[in-house]
Design a protein around this motif. Structure first.
Motif, PDB file in Angstrom:
ATOM      1  N   VAL A 278       0.854  -1.178   0.000  1.00 17.85           N
ATOM      2  CA  VAL A 278       0.000   0.000   0.000  1.00 17.85           C
ATOM      3  C   VAL A 278       0.893   1.232   0.000  1.00 17.85           C
ATOM      4  O   VAL A 278       1.676   1.443   0.924  1.00 17.85           O
ATOM      5  CB  VAL A 278      -0.933   0.038   1.229  1.00 17.85           C
ATOM      6  N   ASP A 279       0.824   2.023  -1.055  1.00 14.83           N
ATOM      7  CA  ASP A 279       1.584   3.264  -1.156  1.00 14.83           C
ATOM      8  C   ASP A 279       0.628   4.432  -1.011  1.00 14.83           C
ATOM      9  O   ASP A 279      -0.458   4.443  -1.595  1.00 14.83           O
ATOM     10  CB  ASP A 279       2.304   3.363  -2.506  1.00 14.83           C
ATOM     11  N   LEU A 280       1.028   5.442  -0.223  1.00 17.35           N
ATOM     12  CA  LEU A 280       0.184   6.602  -0.008  1.00 17.35           C
ATOM     13  C   LEU A 280       0.818   7.835  -0.625  1.00 17.35           C
ATOM     14  O   LEU A 280       1.995   8.121  -0.392  1.00 17.35           O
ATOM     15  CB  LEU A 280      -0.052   6.847   1.488  1.00 17.35           C
ATOM     16  N   LEU A 281       0.035   8.550  -1.415  1.00 18.69           N
ATOM     17  CA  LEU A 281       0.454   9.821  -1.985  1.00 18.69           C
ATOM     18  C   LEU A 281      -0.290  10.922  -1.245  1.00 18.69           C
ATOM     19  O   LEU A 281      -1.511  10.914  -1.178  1.00 18.69           O
ATOM     20  CB  LEU A 281       0.134   9.878  -3.483  1.00 18.69           C
ATOM     21  N   ILE A 282       0.438  11.870  -0.691  1.00 20.97           N
ATOM     22  CA  ILE A 282      -0.192  12.906   0.116  1.00 20.97           C
ATOM     23  C   ILE A 282      -0.368  14.174  -0.702  1.00 20.97           C
ATOM     24  O   ILE A 282       0.509  14.573  -1.466  1.00 20.97           O
ATOM     25  CB  ILE A 282       0.644  13.203   1.383  1.00 20.97           C
ATOM     26  N   CYS A 283      -1.534  14.783  -0.557  1.00 24.60           N
ATOM     27  CA  CYS A 283      -1.787  16.093  -1.146  1.00 24.60           C
ATOM     28  C   CYS A 283      -1.169  17.133  -0.213  1.00 24.60           C
ATOM     29  O   CYS A 283      -1.607  17.282   0.930  1.00 24.60           O
ATOM     30  CB  CYS A 283      -3.293  16.320  -1.296  1.00 24.60           C
ATOM     31  N   PHE A 284      -0.140  17.859  -0.682  1.00 23.88           N
ATOM     32  CA  PHE A 284       0.669  18.687   0.202  1.00 23.88           C
ATOM     33  C   PHE A 284       0.038  20.047   0.485  1.00 23.88           C
ATOM     34  O   PHE A 284       0.578  21.086   0.141  1.00 23.88           O
ATOM     35  CB  PHE A 284       2.072  18.875  -0.384  1.00 23.88           C
ATOM     36  N   LYS A 285      -1.121  20.038   1.144  1.00 20.42           N
ATOM     37  CA  LYS A 285      -1.666  21.290   1.657  1.00 20.42           C
ATOM     38  C   LYS A 285      -0.916  21.680   2.920  1.00 20.42           C
ATOM     39  O   LYS A 285      -0.666  22.852   3.177  1.00 20.42           O
ATOM     40  CB  LYS A 285      -3.159  21.135   1.959  1.00 20.42           C
ATOM     41  N   HIS A 286      -0.568  20.675   3.726  1.00 19.59           N
ATOM     42  CA  HIS A 286       0.157  20.904   4.970  1.00 19.59           C
ATOM     43  C   HIS A 286       1.540  20.268   4.875  1.00 19.59           C
ATOM     44  O   HIS A 286       1.919  19.698   3.854  1.00 19.59           O
ATOM     45  CB  HIS A 286      -0.612  20.313   6.147  1.00 19.59           C
ATOM     46  N   ARG A 287       2.285  20.343   5.961  1.00 17.62           N
ATOM     47  CA  ARG A 287       3.594  19.724   6.014  1.00 17.62           C
ATOM     48  C   ARG A 287       3.448  18.204   6.116  1.00 17.62           C
ATOM     49  O   ARG A 287       2.375  17.679   6.371  1.00 17.62           O
ATOM     50  CB  ARG A 287       4.374  20.281   7.204  1.00 17.62           C
ATOM     51  N   PHE A 288       4.560  17.527   5.920  1.00 23.18           N
ATOM     52  CA  PHE A 288       4.579  16.068   5.917  1.00 23.18           C
ATOM     53  C   PHE A 288       4.266  15.519   7.309  1.00 23.18           C
ATOM     54  O   PHE A 288       4.709  16.068   8.318  1.00 23.18           O
ATOM     55  CB  PHE A 288       5.962  15.600   5.468  1.00 23.18           C
ATOM     56  N   ASN A 289       3.502  14.430   7.367  1.00 26.03           N
ATOM     57  CA  ASN A 289       3.196  13.784   8.640  1.00 26.03           C
ATOM     58  C   ASN A 289       3.285  12.268   8.439  1.00 26.03           C
ATOM     59  O   ASN A 289       2.316  11.615   8.064  1.00 26.03           O
ATOM     60  CB  ASN A 289       1.805  14.181   9.137  1.00 26.03           C
ATOM     61  N   ARG A 290       4.461  11.726   8.687  1.00 24.78           N
ATOM     62  CA  ARG A 290       4.715  10.300   8.453  1.00 24.78           C
ATOM     63  C   ARG A 290       3.806   9.422   9.306  1.00 24.78           C
ATOM     64  O   ARG A 290       3.258   8.423   8.826  1.00 24.78           O
ATOM     65  CB  ARG A 290       6.179   9.986   8.752  1.00 24.78           C
ATOM     66  N   ALA A 291       3.653   9.770  10.589  1.00 24.63           N
ATOM     67  CA  ALA A 291       2.866   8.936  11.496  1.00 24.63           C
ATOM     68  C   ALA A 291       1.408   8.857  11.063  1.00 24.63           C
ATOM     69  O   ALA A 291       0.794   7.781  11.089  1.00 24.63           O
ATOM     70  CB  ALA A 291       2.972   9.476  12.918  1.00 24.63           C
ATOM     71  N   SER A 292       0.836   9.985  10.663  1.00 22.80           N
ATOM     72  CA  SER A 292      -0.557   9.973  10.214  1.00 22.80           C
ATOM     73  C   SER A 292      -0.723   9.122   8.965  1.00 22.80           C
ATOM     74  O   SER A 292      -1.725   8.408   8.809  1.00 22.80           O
ATOM     75  CB  SER A 292      -1.041  11.401   9.947  1.00 22.80           C
ATOM     76  N   LEU A 293       0.255   9.185   8.064  1.00 23.10           N
ATOM     77  CA  LEU A 293       0.175   8.366   6.854  1.00 23.10           C
ATOM     78  C   LEU A 293       0.250   6.878   7.191  1.00 23.10           C
ATOM     79  O   LEU A 293      -0.433   6.054   6.578  1.00 23.10           O
ATOM     80  CB  LEU A 293       1.295   8.750   5.891  1.00 23.10           C
ATOM     81  N   ILE A 294       1.069   6.521   8.171  1.00 21.43           N
ATOM     82  CA  ILE A 294       1.135   5.121   8.598  1.00 21.43           C
ATOM     83  C   ILE A 294      -0.195   4.703   9.226  1.00 21.43           C
ATOM     84  O   ILE A 294      -0.691   3.591   8.980  1.00 21.43           O
ATOM     85  CB  ILE A 294       2.304   4.915   9.574  1.00 21.43           C
ATOM     86  N   ASN A 295      -0.790   5.581  10.024  1.00 16.38           N
ATOM     87  CA  ASN A 295      -2.109   5.283  10.593  1.00 16.38           C
ATOM     88  C   ASN A 295      -3.133   5.034   9.490  1.00 16.38           C
ATOM     89  O   ASN A 295      -3.946   4.102   9.572  1.00 16.38           O
ATOM     90  CB  ASN A 295      -2.574   6.446  11.476  1.00 16.38           C
ATOM     91  N   ILE A 296      -3.100   5.865   8.465  1.00 19.86           N
ATOM     92  CA  ILE A 296      -4.039   5.705   7.352  1.00 19.86           C
ATOM     93  C   ILE A 296      -3.775   4.396   6.615  1.00 19.86           C
ATOM     94  O   ILE A 296      -4.710   3.674   6.245  1.00 19.86           O
ATOM     95  CB  ILE A 296      -3.930   6.901   6.388  1.00 19.86           C
TER      96      ILE A 296
END
Length: 253
Positions: A7-25
């Motif tokens: 599972v790869d997550l691509l983040i829409c960069f409205k805010h700064r990077f948040n590795r932990a939240s992406l792992i939670n997702i």
């Protein structure tokens, strides 16, 4: 043969990077299909086939152990590459969502592991060391905004008893299934949400200044309240950054 899903997550960069939240997702989106997570830094490439990525049944397995990681060698380090079962990730309520920008979310995660009396296992008897176990490409100039410390970010980035996998706020923009070299890969495009009153450091300084400027047009009293609450009595937006000593990529073979 064990089947692995990716599972790869691509983040829409409205805010700064948040590795932990992406792992939670990633956990929330894959828990019905997968039984464990590989929390894997993309800039840390294993070079030793002796490293074992199998199911971590007895507890979290820290592949990038302090004696093997090219940069971090303190004994409580659990970053880089950590395998953890869905059961144990759920037991810990995932990771803290308060760590916007680079670093420190793994140190908080270690405290969660410790609080739940889980034992972290690490590779034993491997033939390599911190110089040659991983190929490490780490470029601090690529996303300099993620190295800033804004406002009270330093003081508030401690053990978090309030946020985790059950509180992460995000929008799933798209989901796509693809095949790469015969392996099934799920691509998730997500948009992270931020509570500015709780973690103002999810924004850059420029974003914060624009936000407060627009808010002042409709609710000036609230602007004063936010400045007092988030940045201290004088409303200062204090920043601290640690630029790299040399303008080059950190590469270890």
């Amino acid at each position: 043969m064990t089947s692995h899903g990716h599972v790869d997550l691509l983040i829409c960069f409205k805010h700064r990077f948040n590795r932990a939240s992406l792992i939670n997702i990633g956990y929330l989106q894959s828990r019905l299909e997968c039984d464990y997570l590989a929390m894997h830094d993309v800039d840390l490439l294993p070079q030793n086939p002796e490293l074992n990525y199998s199911y971590p049944e007895s507890g979290p397995c820290h592949i990038a152990a302090p004696e093997l990681h090219p940069l971090y060698h303190y004994k409580t380090f659990v970053g880089g590459i950590l395998l953890i079962s869905n059961k144990h990730f759920h037991q810990l309520n995932g990771m803290s969502n308060r760590f916007w920008g680079w670093g420190r979310e793994d140190d908080e995660f270690y405290l969660r592991i410790k609080d739940e009396n889980l034992k972290v296992r690490r590779p034993e008897g491997v033939s390599t060391n911190y110089r040659n176990t991983f190929y490490h490409i780490h470029d601090k100039f690529q996303h300099p905004r993620d190295y800033s410390r804004i406002g009270q970010q330093r003081q508030k980035s401690r053990r978090d008893h309030f946020t985790g996998a059950d509180t992460v706020q995000y929008g799933l923009l798209s989901r796509k299934e693809i095949i790469i070299d015969g392996a099934s890969v799920t691509i998730l495009n997500v948009k992270l949400e931020c509570d500015i009153e709780s973690t103002p450091w999810c924004m850059t300084l420029d974003q914060l200044e624009r936000y407060l400027k627009e808010l002042a047009k409709t609710d000036p009293d609230r602007v004063d309240f936010l400045k007092e609450k988030l940045f201290g009595p004088d409303g200062l937006m204090i920043t601290s950054t640690k630029p790299p000593r040399k303008t080059r990529k950190y590469v270890t073979r």
